[in-house]
Design a protein around this motif. Structure first.
Motif, PDB file in Angstrom:
ATOM      1  N   MET A 580       3.908   4.639 -16.102  1.00  0.00           N
ATOM      2  CA  MET A 580       5.236   5.238 -15.976  1.00  0.00           C
ATOM      3  C   MET A 580       6.049   4.526 -14.901  1.00  0.00           C
ATOM      4  N   PRO A 581       7.335   4.259 -15.166  1.00  0.00           N
ATOM      5  CA  PRO A 581       8.161   3.544 -14.191  1.00  0.00           C
ATOM      6  C   PRO A 581       8.257   4.266 -12.853  1.00  0.00           C
ATOM      7  N   GLN A 582       8.292   5.608 -12.875  1.00  0.00           N
ATOM      8  CA  GLN A 582       8.386   6.364 -11.616  1.00  0.00           C
ATOM      9  C   GLN A 582       7.160   6.122 -10.742  1.00  0.00           C
ATOM     10  N   PHE A 583       5.975   6.059 -11.384  1.00  0.00           N
ATOM     11  CA  PHE A 583       4.759   5.825 -10.606  1.00  0.00           C
ATOM     12  C   PHE A 583       4.700   4.383 -10.112  1.00  0.00           C
ATOM     13  N   LYS A 584       5.182   3.448 -10.931  1.00  0.00           N
ATOM     14  CA  LYS A 584       5.203   2.055 -10.493  1.00  0.00           C
ATOM     15  C   LYS A 584       6.090   1.885  -9.263  1.00  0.00           C
ATOM     16  N   ILE A 585       7.258   2.568  -9.271  1.00  0.00           N
ATOM     17  CA  ILE A 585       8.155   2.509  -8.112  1.00  0.00           C
ATOM     18  C   ILE A 585       7.469   3.124  -6.891  1.00  0.00           C
ATOM     19  N   LEU A 586       6.770   4.236  -7.106  1.00  0.00           N
ATOM     20  CA  LEU A 586       6.052   4.892  -6.011  1.00  0.00           C
ATOM     21  C   LEU A 586       5.022   3.953  -5.393  1.00  0.00           C
ATOM     22  N   THR A 587       4.242   3.268  -6.261  1.00  0.00           N
ATOM     23  CA  THR A 587       3.213   2.373  -5.737  1.00  0.00           C
ATOM     24  C   THR A 587       3.824   1.153  -5.062  1.00  0.00           C
ATOM     25  N   GLU A 588       4.950   0.676  -5.595  1.00  0.00           N
ATOM     26  CA  GLU A 588       5.628  -0.451  -4.950  1.00  0.00           C
ATOM     27  C   GLU A 588       6.125  -0.058  -3.558  1.00  0.00           C
ATOM     28  N   ASP A 589       6.681   1.153  -3.436  1.00  0.00           N
ATOM     29  CA  ASP A 589       7.132   1.646  -2.128  1.00  0.00           C
ATOM     30  C   ASP A 589       5.951   1.774  -1.173  1.00  0.00           C
ATOM     31  N   PHE A 590       4.824   2.276  -1.725  1.00  0.00           N
ATOM     32  CA  PHE A 590       3.635   2.417  -0.898  1.00  0.00           C
ATOM     33  C   PHE A 590       3.159   1.058  -0.394  1.00  0.00           C
ATOM     34  N   MET A 591       3.134   0.055  -1.279  1.00  0.00           N
ATOM     35  CA  MET A 591       2.657  -1.271  -0.882  1.00  0.00           C
ATOM     36  C   MET A 591       3.578  -1.893   0.172  1.00  0.00           C
ATOM     37  N   LYS A 592       4.892  -1.651   0.060  1.00  0.00           N
ATOM     38  CA  LYS A 592       5.822  -2.165   1.081  1.00  0.00           C
ATOM     39  C   LYS A 592       5.521  -1.519   2.432  1.00  0.00           C
ATOM     40  N   THR A 593       5.304  -0.207   2.401  1.00  0.00           N
ATOM     41  CA  THR A 593       4.964   0.501   3.639  1.00  0.00           C
ATOM     42  C   THR A 593       3.634   0.022   4.190  1.00  0.00           C
ATOM     43  N   PHE A 594       2.677  -0.164   3.273  1.00  0.00           N
ATOM     44  CA  PHE A 594       1.350  -0.633   3.688  1.00  0.00           C
ATOM     45  C   PHE A 594       1.422  -2.007   4.338  1.00  0.00           C
ATOM     46  N   GLU A 595       2.186  -2.912   3.722  1.00  0.00           N
ATOM     47  CA  GLU A 595       2.321  -4.262   4.281  1.00  0.00           C
ATOM     48  C   GLU A 595       2.987  -4.216   5.649  1.00  0.00           C
ATOM     49  N   ARG A 596       3.991  -3.350   5.799  1.00  0.00           N
ATOM     50  CA  ARG A 596       4.686  -3.226   7.085  1.00  0.00           C
ATOM     51  C   ARG A 596       3.743  -2.684   8.158  1.00  0.00           C
ATOM     52  N   CYS A 597       2.963  -1.668   7.780  1.00  0.00           N
ATOM     53  CA  CYS A 597       2.001  -1.096   8.726  1.00  0.00           C
ATOM     54  C   CYS A 597       0.876  -2.075   9.050  1.00  0.00           C
ATOM     55  N   LYS A 598       0.449  -2.815   8.028  1.00  0.00           N
ATOM     56  CA  LYS A 598      -0.626  -3.787   8.245  1.00  0.00           C
ATOM     57  C   LYS A 598      -0.181  -4.867   9.227  1.00  0.00           C
ATOM     58  N   GLU A 599       1.067  -5.339   9.031  1.00  0.00           N
ATOM     59  CA  GLU A 599       1.595  -6.358   9.925  1.00  0.00           C
ATOM     60  C   GLU A 599       1.685  -5.819  11.350  1.00  0.00           C
ATOM     61  N   GLY A 600       2.110  -4.543  11.456  1.00  0.00           N
ATOM     62  CA  GLY A 600       2.179  -3.938  12.780  1.00  0.00           C
ATOM     63  C   GLY A 600       0.808  -3.815  13.420  1.00  0.00           C
ATOM     64  N   ALA A 601      -0.185  -3.470  12.590  1.00  0.00           N
ATOM     65  CA  ALA A 601      -1.552  -3.345  13.112  1.00  0.00           C
ATOM     66  C   ALA A 601      -2.080  -4.695  13.590  1.00  0.00           C
ATOM     67  N   TYR A 602      -1.800  -5.756  12.823  1.00  0.00           N
ATOM     68  CA  TYR A 602      -2.242  -7.087  13.238  1.00  0.00           C
ATOM     69  C   TYR A 602      -1.639  -7.486  14.596  1.00  0.00           C
ATOM     70  N   GLN A 603      -0.375  -7.079  14.812  1.00  0.00           N
ATOM     71  CA  GLN A 603       0.330  -7.464  16.037  1.00  0.00           C
ATOM     72  C   GLN A 603       0.178  -6.438  17.160  1.00  0.00           C
ATOM     73  N   GLY A 604      -0.591  -5.369  16.880  1.00  0.00           N
ATOM     74  CA  GLY A 604      -0.835  -4.372  17.915  1.00  0.00           C
ATOM     75  C   GLY A 604       0.315  -3.428  18.134  1.00  0.00           C
ATOM     76  N   ARG A 605       1.231  -3.343  17.139  1.00  0.00           N
ATOM     77  CA  ARG A 605       2.369  -2.437  17.249  1.00  0.00           C
ATOM     78  C   ARG A 605       2.048  -1.120  16.529  1.00  0.00           C
ATOM     79  N   PRO A 606       2.557  -0.003  17.041  1.00  0.00           N
ATOM     80  CA  PRO A 606       2.360   1.276  16.322  1.00  0.00           C
ATOM     81  C   PRO A 606       3.179   1.284  15.041  1.00  0.00           C
ATOM     82  N   GLY A 607       2.751   2.038  14.007  1.00  0.00           N
ATOM     83  CA  GLY A 607       3.451   2.096  12.733  1.00  0.00           C
ATOM     84  C   GLY A 607       4.823   2.685  12.859  1.00  0.00           C
TER      85      GLY A 607
END
Length: 607
Positions: A580-607
């Protein structure tokens, strides 16, 4: 015949071929990178990446490359693999050193963001391709990992092991979907049909289709005379080309695992098969790199098919066998039922040679050949049946049908049914007008069929002539359940024009339901389904569809309300919701958030 555009000889076993930047590259088992001009197909230069003394096996699955210009090279007896990048120049990106034994197979995701490696230690690691940190691991197996492949949307992974188990893994939800046991070790596999199904080739010479939604094997065939060693699917994901350790190359229709081509090459040991632009690239263990032009003759083929000159079309295909898997060739499947019926009619008329000539362009397909040969072998029975129909010896005709059910597909059967329908309709009209006064005339009308399988319907009709008006009254009231109940009691009602109209209405309502469901007009869809559930032929199907539609509606509501937990619970219960397109958008948003948080974790920054 194959149309080979060019052959390059690279001396050592070809392990991988891919587009990297502006070039094509080929990797061999002696750790050489061969850079090839993408249009001229000339070898520009070869680069030795390392002088490591131990070479990989000639059929190793441990080399992989991505379209983003990344590739991984395993180093034998080191438990490590090195990731390189090549766009304009070669650079070393990372060393993969998490395995306790050597890397046995590797694969990049289709979007190039993930690298998966499988080892002789039975472990599978997933790395992001920016920092090469471990994203997740699969449950360890007790034997070597034989094959790894990503889904086209890069959200699933299939991993096979020498213990003959294959694991389908959901990367987004970080969990095993299910495990499949096969008859032998899986050599290669690839997703298709919108990532719903997996095409697998096994070392015992078989191939199979596995449905990840229904969780079952749909087709298993022993197509290959030798150990299959390489696999790629066409760009439309409808055909699989399989190379083997011999000089045999195969084309398989992915939908039903039917073998379409069995080609003998001049070169043996096909370690790599890759579709690239309008070419098929084949790499062998002896270093031959073949560029096969699989679209030569497509214009000529199109001209022949436009006028339905199938003989000419087949002649064109014989000049380039890979045209057999061209999308235009689907017309052979669409036209086959009509051609087969015409051929059977020719057999009825004793025109055997004409029938054989008619089907000749089609029976290259083994399945079609078997269908036609069945009727050809039954030619004498067909003639007897046609004679019985012509002489109106209906009891003998139906007796032959009972012994040979294929006769229902013949022209003679169409004539027989047309005659029955004509008499039945006449008798029905008589009884509708006056069931008492016209009883004897109706019986005389149906007398030619009174000693056939129609006798019960005739008896019911003559005894219950008044039910016609009852049936029509029920339909006028749209009392479909009561109508079908009376039809079940009086089977002759199913032979009426009214019944056909009601069934056509049901078919249209099912089409309306499917359309409304696709357009997410769920309330209107449910209202249509409520009526359609009174139609016995559609009841189970529509009830199943309603259950899915309700889950889709609930998913949309959960996403709109921000109830992410419930959304994922629904998807876990009904995997079809993943599309479903709605779920695909949800997972894409999640992955963007995940990548942002992951990058912050690598650099020692809080989410």
């Amino acid at each position: 015949m194959l149309n080979t555009r060019k052959v390059l000889f690279l001396e050592n076993s070809i392990m991988e071929v891919s587009k990297c930047g502006d070039y094509l590259v080929a990797l061999d088992n002696t750790y050489k990178l061969h850079i090839i001009h993408p249009s001229k197909l000339d070898l520009i230069k070869s680069v030795t990446l390392t002088k490591h003394p131990h070479y990989t096996h000639k059929y190793s699955n441990s080399f992989s490359a991505s379209n983003a210009g990344l590739f991984i090279i395993p180093f034998v007896k080191t438990k490590k693999g090195v990731v390189y990048s090549f766009v304009k120049e070669i650079s070393r990106k990372s060393v993969i050193s998490w395995h306790e034994q050597d890397i046995e197979c590797a694969s990049f995701s289709k979007d190039g963001k993930i690298l998966a490696t499988g080892g002789q230690d039975g472990k599978v690691f997933l790395f992001d391709t920016t920092r090469y940190e471990v994203l997740t691991t699969l449950p360890a197996r007790g034997d070597y990992i034989s094959s790894i492949s990503f889904s086209d949307d890069s959200k699933m992974l299939v991993s096979s092991c020498f213990d003959k188990f294959t694991t389908i893994f959901d990367i987004e939800r970080n969990r095993v979907l299910h495990n499949l046991k096969s008859a032998d070790v899986v050599e290669k596999c690839s997703f298709f049909d919108d990532d719903r199904k997996i095409f697998m080739i096994l070392r015992n010479g078989s191939s199979l289709i596995y449905d990840t939604i229904e969780r079952k094997t749909q087709a298993l065939e022993n197509h290959f005379r030798n150990w299959p060693s390489s696999l790629d699917l066409s760009f439309d994901r409808k055909y699989a080309v399989v190379g083997t350790r011999s000089n045999a190359l195969y084309a398989i229709r992915a939908e039903d695992n039917a073998k379409l081509l069995d080609i003998t090459l001049e070169y043996s040991g096909i370690g790599v098969v890759r579709f690239y632009k309008d070419m098929l690239i084949l790499g062998t263990i002896e270093g031959a790199l073949l560029f096969v032009d699989y679209s030569v003759g497509s214009d000529e083929l199109e001209c022949a098919l436009n006028v339905k000159d199938f003989s000419k079309a087949r002649e064109v295909v014989e000049k380039n066998l890979f045209l057999s898997i061209h999308p235009m060739m689907e017309i052979f499947d669409k036209e086959w039922p009509k051609i087969l019926k015409e051929a059977v009619n020719m057999l009825n008329g004793d025109s055997v040679d004409d029938a054989i000539s008619l089907v000749e362009p089609f029976v290259v397909d083994v399945k079609k050949k078997k269908e036609f040969e069945f009727y050809l072998m039954q030619k004498d029975v067909v003639a007897l049946f046609a004679d019985a129909v012509e002489k109106k010896e209906f009891d003998r005709a139906y007796e032959l049908i009972g012994q040979n059910r294929f006769l229902v597909k013949t022209l003679a059967f169409s004539k027989l049914e047309a005659h029955w329908n004509k008499l039945f309709h006449r008798a029905k009209q008589l009884l509708e007008e006056n069931p008492v006064m016209n009883q004897r005339v109706a019986a005389a009308t149906l007398a030619p069929f009174e000693r056939t399988e129609k006798k019960e319907i005739i008896a019911q009709l003559l005894k219950n002539g008044e039910v016609f008006s009852q049936a029509e009254a029920l339909i006028k009231k749209r009392a479909f359940k009561a109508y079908f109940d009376i039809c079940q009691k009086f089977q002759f009602l199913k032979e009426t024009e009214l019944y056909s109209k009601v069934m056509s209405l049901g078919e249209k309502m099912m089409e309306d339901f499917n359309r409304l469901e696709r357009e997410q007009e769920y309330q209107k869809a449910f209202e249509t389904a409520k009526v359609l559930s009174n139609f016995p032929p559609y009841k189970k199907s529509v009830n199943d569809k309603v259950m899915i539609a309700k889950s889709k509606k609930e998913l949309i509501e959960a996403i709109e309300k921000g109830n992410i937990k419930r959304a994922y619970e629904l998807v876990e219960t009904y995997e079809v919701l993943k599309t479903m397109p709605q779920f695909k958008i949800l997972t894409e948003d999640f992955m963007k958030t995940f990548e942002r948080c992951k990058e912050g974790a690598y650099q020692g920054r809080p989410g």
